[in-house]
Every structure is written in C-alpha cells, then in structure tokens.
Design an enzyme around this catalytic site. Structure first.
Site, short mmCIF file in Angstrom:
data_model
loop_
_atom_site.label_atom_id
_atom_site.label_comp_id
_atom_site.label_asym_id
_atom_site.label_seq_id
_atom_site.Cartn_x
_atom_site.Cartn_y
_atom_site.Cartn_z
N GLY A 145 0.76 -1.25 0.00
CA GLY A 145 0.00 0.00 0.00
C GLY A 145 0.78 1.29 0.00
N GLU B 119 3.75 -6.89 1.62
CA GLU B 119 3.25 -7.22 0.28
C GLU B 119 3.26 -6.00 -0.63
OE1 GLU B 119 -0.74 -8.46 1.20
OE2 GLU B 119 -0.11 -10.31 2.16
N GLY C 256 3.41 -3.84 -3.92
CA GLY C 256 3.23 -4.07 -5.35
C GLY C 256 3.65 -2.85 -6.13
N ARG D 208 -6.44 3.20 -15.62
CA ARG D 208 -6.41 3.93 -14.35
C ARG D 208 -7.02 5.34 -14.42
NH1 ARG D 208 -2.52 5.07 -11.51
NH2 ARG D 208 -3.44 4.37 -9.56
N CYS E 94 -14.42 4.65 -28.24
CA CYS E 94 -15.66 5.43 -28.39
C CYS E 94 -16.33 5.72 -27.06
CB CYS E 94 -16.61 4.66 -29.30
SG CYS E 94 -15.77 4.10 -30.77
N TYR F 24 -0.38 -1.97 -12.23
CA TYR F 24 -1.81 -1.91 -12.57
C TYR F 24 -2.02 -1.28 -13.95
CZ TYR F 24 -1.74 -2.82 -7.58
OH TYR F 24 -1.46 -3.35 -6.35
N1 LLP Z 1 -1.81 -6.94 -0.56
C1 LLP Z 1 -3.13 -7.02 -0.76
C2 LLP Z 1 -3.93 -7.94 0.05
C3 LLP Z 1 -3.72 -6.19 -1.73
O1 LLP Z 1 -5.04 -6.24 -1.92
C4 LLP Z 1 -2.92 -5.30 -2.49
C5 LLP Z 1 -3.50 -4.43 -3.53
C6 LLP Z 1 -1.54 -5.28 -2.26
C7 LLP Z 1 -1.01 -6.11 -1.27
C8 LLP Z 1 -0.59 -4.41 -3.01
O2 LLP Z 1 -0.84 -3.05 -2.80
P1 LLP Z 1 0.17 -1.97 -3.38
O3 LLP Z 1 1.48 -2.11 -2.63
O4 LLP Z 1 0.36 -2.24 -4.83
O5 LLP Z 1 -0.50 -0.68 -3.13
N2 LLP Z 1 -5.81 -1.21 -9.43
C9 LLP Z 1 -5.55 -0.20 -8.41
C10 LLP Z 1 -4.84 -0.76 -7.21
C11 LLP Z 1 -5.53 -1.93 -6.56
C12 LLP Z 1 -4.79 -2.50 -5.37
C13 LLP Z 1 -5.42 -3.77 -4.91
N3 LLP Z 1 -4.76 -4.42 -3.81
C14 LLP Z 1 -4.80 0.96 -9.04
O6 LLP Z 1 -4.58 0.94 -10.25
O7 LLP Z 1 -4.47 1.92 -8.36
#
Ligand code: LLP
Length: 425
Positions: free
Chosen positions: A242, A278, A280, A317, A346, A375
């Site tokens: 996050g 975790e 991402g 996004r 479109c 993403y």
């Molecule tokens: N762990 C869990 C349980 C999650 O649900 C997520 C992201 C992460 C880790 C990784 O979070 P990060 O470090 O990437 O913030 N599509 C959206 C983002 C959706 C995130 C969903 N869960 C966007 O384009 O901003």
C-alpha cells in the site's frame, strides 16, 4: 527514482532509446526498466533491515504486474510473492518464486484454489472469513495436508486513499472484523488440518500518509497481545502493501520506504514475530511506461485534443479512478501548449489527461505515459477489439519483447462460432 531519462534530446529506458522499441515493436507498448524494478525491491527490503527488522519477508504483490519476466527478475532478488488467484500462483511458481515464500490472499478463494495452494506447499493462506476457515479445513483434510493459516484482520481503518482502492474500513468486504479475531483463532485451532500461525492486514493502496499504517499496526499489536494472553502462539504478522509512489511531479513526494520502515520498526518493537510485507506498486510502478504514438492533433470546439494510439483499454487507471499520469514527449520540442490527451475508444471517459501543459506535439510523435508499471498492462483489455498491448523488458542496452502483441485475428481465432451459426442460414 527511475531509469527513464532524456539523453541526446530523447527519452531512454536505461540505455535504450524508446524510439528504437517503438519502431521495432510498434505502439502502444509497455516498456519496463529492470534496473528500476530491482532497485525498488532492494530499497524497500534494505530500508526494513536498516530500521532493525530482522529478515523481513518481502512478498511482491503479483497483481501489480504479473509479467513472467518481471516476476523472474524479482525471484532472483529473493522476493516472495503475494498471490490472489490460481493464475497468479502458477505464474509465481513458474517464475521461480519458492513456495515457501508465497502468501495467498483474497476474499473469494475457491476450493480448487485452496487445493492448488496446499498442493504447492505455500507458506501461508491469508484467510478472510470464518466461513473460509471451515472450507479450508475440509479441503486440507481431504488432501491429507495441514494448512498454514493467517487471519486477515479488518482493522476498521480509513486509508485516506481513493475509495475504490481503500480496503481497511469496517464496511469493506475484506478480512475478519477485529472483535471476532480471538474467536476465529480458537475456531481455527479446533478445526482439523489447520495450523493458525499469524495475522495479516492490508488497509489500501497508494497511501500517501503514514497515519493509516500506524493505526492498522496499533490494532495488530492489540490483537497480538490479546491472542498471546489467551495462550495462542502467533509467529508471523503480514502488514500488507500500500505504500504510495509519486505520480505527479508537481506534488510533494509521498513518504519514503525509509520513513515507512522506521514507523514499522518502532510500532512493532518487541513483538517477537516474523514480519511480512506485500508491496506491489512501490516495486514496479515507476519502472514502467506506456509508450504511445500521436495519431492526430485535433482542434475541438473548445480545446485541442492529442489523439493517441493508446486507449483506456491499455491503461484504465485515469478512466477508472480519475488519477494522474505524467505524460512526456519522447523527443520534446521547445515551447509549452495546452492539450487534452485522449485515446481512440468510443467513450468520453477514454481520456488520459485534461487540459494538460505539454511540449508541442505533432502526428507521429511518441509520448510516454509515466509510472504505468503497476496496474497497467495487467488491467488491459481488448475492448473495441483492439490488440492486447505488448510488453518489453529493458536491461542496460538490451531489450526483449516479453509479451508479444496479440492481434485482433489471433483473438478472434480463439473464439468458436456456435455450431448453428456456422451452417448456412
Ligand atoms: N496486498 C493485498 C492484500 C492487496 O489487496 C494489495 C492491492 C496489495 C497487497 C498491493 O498493494 P500496493 O502495494 O500495490 O499498493 N488497481 C488499483 C490498485 C488496486 C490494489 C489492490 N490491492 C490501481 O490501479 O491503483
């Protein structure tokens, strides 16, 4: 920090001019800098270690960018993987992530997915409900395996991010409410074939403020103490992902991995557990751009449109969340103009940026939509029967097409005509 920079008046990915990739592969195309991916992973892990966190498990959230080459680069760095489907599990294993570093999250794991995770022998299944505990127990018993389980806590914390990607509020579908964790742990201990080992939490994505993390960690600390005083052994706490990244260069930068690590180290001091993370977006977000060519510059009734060959189906996004992606010309011309960047799909929502100051652009020019490594490609679709966007990985002066473009003909060939429509009418 990334490895996309202007050299000799032209944007490069590491040592490769983006024009060379566009000419060879065509556009739109995602381009990833391996050096940035590796750097961000190391910066995050080293920040945790420097803050005094002993052997953290950094399980990259595969959903952010599941490209096999991206996963393989991270696996070589010793990354674990946070997966949310059998498909992601398959990819993580195929890319060489050891099962002992894989966590499985998700509110709707099917029994087939539970079985796949147990058969692969992964480290931990993050269970999101009491109902899921009961099902996992049945699946594990049928397979003759013990399921290592962490309970995902719903901490009822507001992540103060885009509501579509906030996951920690009480009303959200995620996790077990904090006031039911003690009972859920006892349930897990009583059920056959489950081995409760830890707790997990994830409050949301693209957090630009540390306060929600602090609030979630406080809840975890309280639960840890309560579980221990009830005689339960808690060995691992997974703090999720996050941490936000900079998208708009004109805004203040979000907290750094070092800021985050200091907070975590302080807030978890004395817990005596293994900590898992975790991340991402933080790992791959700035490591990718969506490279696109200007099809046309169109004078509208009230404004000028730069029509790109990339569209909302390639990068959803801005359409889905209304968020900002910086757009850079690959060979910037002198001067500044105002333009609205749109794709060919479109829908009016197929807009990347409204009234954005930009260097002047002409048809045929290349632009890079920055910070598209997370993403981006993974949320692409073939809407409007557009070819699925390809992906390129760069290392130094080398590059490789790691996912070729899927053409409309290939996509159509994958379908079957209903037999009654294959016959003459
Ligand atoms: N762990 C869990 C349980 C999650 O649900 C997520 C992201 C992460 C880790 C990784 O979070 P990060 O470090 O990437 O913030 N599509 C959206 C983002 C959706 C995130 C969903 N869960 C966007 O384009 O901003």
């Amino acid at each position: 920090m990334d490895h996309f920079h202007e050299r000799f008046g032209e944007l490069h990915a590491e040592d490769v001019p983006l024009t060379a990739i566009a000419e060879a592969v065509g556009t739109p195309v995602y381009v990833y800098a391996e050096a940035t991916i590796v750097r961000h992973f190391r910066v995050f892990r080293q920040a945790l270690e420097a803050a005094g966190i002993d052997r953290p498990l950094v399980a990259y959230a595969v959903k952010a960018n599941p490209n096999l080459s991206v996963l393989a680069a991270l696996a070589r760095e010793g990354a674990g993987a946070d997966v949310v489907s059998e498909g992601e599990l398959h990819r993580a294993l195929a890319a060489g992530v050891p099962p002992g570093r894989i966590l499985f999250s998700g509110v709707g794991k099917t029994q087939a997915e539970m079985a796949a995770a147990l058969q692969a022998g992964i480290l931990q299944i993050n269970v999101e409900s009491e109902e899921e505990l009961a099902e996992l127990s049945q699946v594990a018993t049928a397979l003759g395996r013990r399921a290592p389980v962490a309970l995902r806590v719903n901490p009822d914390v507001d992540a103060r991010t885009n509501p579509k990607i906030a996951t920690g509020r009480g009303e959200a579908k995620f996790g077990i409410p904090r006031d039911r964790i003690l009972a859920a742990w006892a349930q897990a201990e009583a059920l056959p074939s489950l081995a409760p080992t830890g707790l997990a939490v994830h409050v949301g994505s693209q957090l630009t403020d540390l306060a929600p993390f602090a609030a979630a960690i406080r809840v975890m600390g309280e639960l840890l103490a309560a579980l221990r005083s009830a005689g339960h052994a808690v060995r691992r706490v997974d703090l999720g992902g996050g941490l936000g990244i900079p998208y708009d260069p004109s805004l203040p930068a979000p907290p750094t991995p070092a800021d985050y690590a200091r907070l975590v180290a302080q807030a978890t001091a004395g817990w005596g557990v293994e900590l898992a993370f975790e991340p991402g977006r933080l790992v791959v977000g700035n490591a990718g751009v969506l490279l696109s060519r200007v099809v046309r510059v169109k004078r509208g009734a009230t404004r000028t449109f730069v029509v790109l060959d990339a569209a909302m189906n390639d990068l959803i996004r801005p359409t889905l969340y209304g968020v900002f992606h910086h757009i850079r010309a690959v060979r910037p011309r002198p001067g500044v103009v105002n333009a609205t960047f749109v794709g060919p799909v479109c829908e009016t929502g197929d807009t990347f940026a409204e009234d954005r100051a930009t260097t002047p652009l002409e048809p045929g020019d290349l632009v890079a939509l920055m910070t598209a490594g997370a993403y981006g490609a993974t949320m692409a679709s073939t809407y409007n029967s557009r070819p699925l966007v390809p992906e390129v990985l760069v290392r130094g002066d080398r590059w490789a097409l790691v996912r070729p473009r899927l053409t409309p003909a290939e996509l159509a060939a994958h379908e079957r005509l209903a037999p009654w429509l294959a016959e003459a009418p």
